[in-house]
Design an enzyme around this catalytic site. Structure first.
Site, mmCIF file in Angstrom:
data_model
loop_
_atom_site.group_PDB
_atom_site.id
_atom_site.type_symbol
_atom_site.label_atom_id
_atom_site.label_comp_id
_atom_site.label_asym_id
_atom_site.label_seq_id
_atom_site.Cartn_x
_atom_site.Cartn_y
_atom_site.Cartn_z
ATOM 1 N N ASP A 40 2.241 10.123 2.215
ATOM 2 C CA ASP A 40 1.913 8.991 1.478
ATOM 3 C C ASP A 40 1.247 8.612 3.080
ATOM 4 O O ASP A 40 2.139 9.087 4.014
ATOM 5 C CB ASP A 40 3.329 8.546 1.154
ATOM 6 N N ILE A 41 0.441 8.184 3.038
ATOM 7 C CA ILE A 41 -0.227 6.826 3.730
ATOM 8 C C ILE A 41 0.371 6.252 5.364
ATOM 9 O O ILE A 41 0.200 6.126 6.191
ATOM 10 C CB ILE A 41 -1.405 6.361 4.085
ATOM 11 N N GLN A 55 4.797 -2.253 -7.144
ATOM 12 C CA GLN A 55 3.749 -1.861 -7.513
ATOM 13 C C GLN A 55 2.555 -1.741 -7.119
ATOM 14 O O GLN A 55 1.805 -2.725 -6.936
ATOM 15 C CB GLN A 55 3.569 -1.199 -8.815
ATOM 16 N N SER A 56 1.394 -1.828 -6.050
ATOM 17 C CA SER A 56 0.660 -1.916 -5.722
ATOM 18 C C SER A 56 -0.863 -0.974 -5.816
ATOM 19 O O SER A 56 -1.527 -1.825 -5.748
ATOM 20 C CB SER A 56 0.794 -1.158 -4.092
ATOM 21 N N HIS A 101 2.355 6.902 -10.220
ATOM 22 C CA HIS A 101 2.253 8.079 -9.092
ATOM 23 C C HIS A 101 3.969 8.454 -9.085
ATOM 24 O O HIS A 101 4.442 6.954 -8.838
ATOM 25 C CB HIS A 101 1.872 7.854 -8.139
ATOM 26 N N HIS A 116 7.385 8.375 -5.771
ATOM 27 C CA HIS A 116 6.993 8.915 -4.653
ATOM 28 C C HIS A 116 8.422 9.706 -4.659
ATOM 29 O O HIS A 116 8.986 9.789 -5.271
ATOM 30 C CB HIS A 116 7.377 7.374 -4.090
HETATM 31 P P1 AMP Z 1 3.353 1.740 -5.269
HETATM 32 O O1 AMP Z 1 3.060 0.581 -4.081
HETATM 33 O O2 AMP Z 1 4.438 1.978 -5.546
HETATM 34 O O3 AMP Z 1 1.908 1.722 -5.273
HETATM 35 O O4 AMP Z 1 2.737 2.992 -4.436
HETATM 36 C C1 AMP Z 1 1.613 3.294 -3.518
HETATM 37 C C2 AMP Z 1 1.547 4.342 -2.038
HETATM 38 O O5 AMP Z 1 0.765 4.339 -1.976
HETATM 39 C C3 AMP Z 1 1.920 3.609 -0.946
HETATM 40 O O6 AMP Z 1 2.914 4.512 -0.673
HETATM 41 C C4 AMP Z 1 0.951 3.510 0.004
HETATM 42 O O7 AMP Z 1 1.053 3.641 1.621
HETATM 43 C C5 AMP Z 1 0.308 4.888 -0.659
HETATM 44 N N1 AMP Z 1 -0.776 5.104 -0.212
HETATM 45 C C6 AMP Z 1 -2.270 3.855 -0.513
HETATM 46 N N2 AMP Z 1 -2.961 4.064 0.220
HETATM 47 C C7 AMP Z 1 -3.064 5.210 0.016
HETATM 48 C C8 AMP Z 1 -4.102 6.755 0.526
HETATM 49 N N3 AMP Z 1 -5.487 6.534 0.362
HETATM 50 N N4 AMP Z 1 -3.897 7.561 0.968
HETATM 51 C C9 AMP Z 1 -2.349 8.267 0.552
HETATM 52 N N5 AMP Z 1 -1.099 7.264 0.228
HETATM 53 C C10 AMP Z 1 -2.002 6.050 -0.177
#
Ligand code: AMP
Ligand code: ZN
Length: 113
Positions: free
Chosen positions: A29-30, A93-94, A99, A101
């Protein structure tokens, strides 16, 4: 399709991939929320858990078992870890490509925020 996680799965956007096979891709995760924070995605685009179909049963099981396998490899299986999927914006969810975590390496609180 303009989807960040499809692009990571295809290699169009770089990520620190720690595991991949024909069904799943796992990467760091970034914006890590724990010492270990991995994102586990299917290669297949499914926007939210609400869109998962009966035919995705094996895929979803594969993601869960991949999380447990990786937790063992990271040596966090015994101390405990969390596997969570947020469904829709109200749950946090963003990125709208399902996915899990995988979070570990620290004490987890409950209930989550
Ligand atoms: P969610 O908020 O549950 O949809 O989780 C999305 C996750 O993706 C978050 O924890 C972000 O930090 C992660 N994320 C977003 N962009 C990237 C990226 N380019 N590479 C890795 N993780 C990412
Ligand atoms: Zn996607």
């Amino acid at each position: 399709m303009d989807c960040l996680f499809c692009k990571i799965a295809n290699g169009d956007i770089p990520a620190k991939i720690v595991y991949q096979d024909e069904i799943a891709v796992i990467f760091d995760d970034i914006n890590p929320q724990a010492p270990h924070h991995k994102v586990i995605i299917p290669r297949k685009h499914i926007a939210t858990l609400n869109e998962a179909l009966e035919e995705d049963r094996h895929l979803l099981g594969h993601l869960a078992l991949s999380a447990a396998k990786l937790a063992k490899e990271l040596n966090i299986a015994n101390e405990g870890y969390r596997v969570v999927m947020n469904c829709n914006a109200g749950a946090g969810q963003s990125v709208f490509h399902i996915h899990f975590h995988l979070l570990g390496g620290r004490r987890m609180g409950w209930p989550p925020g």
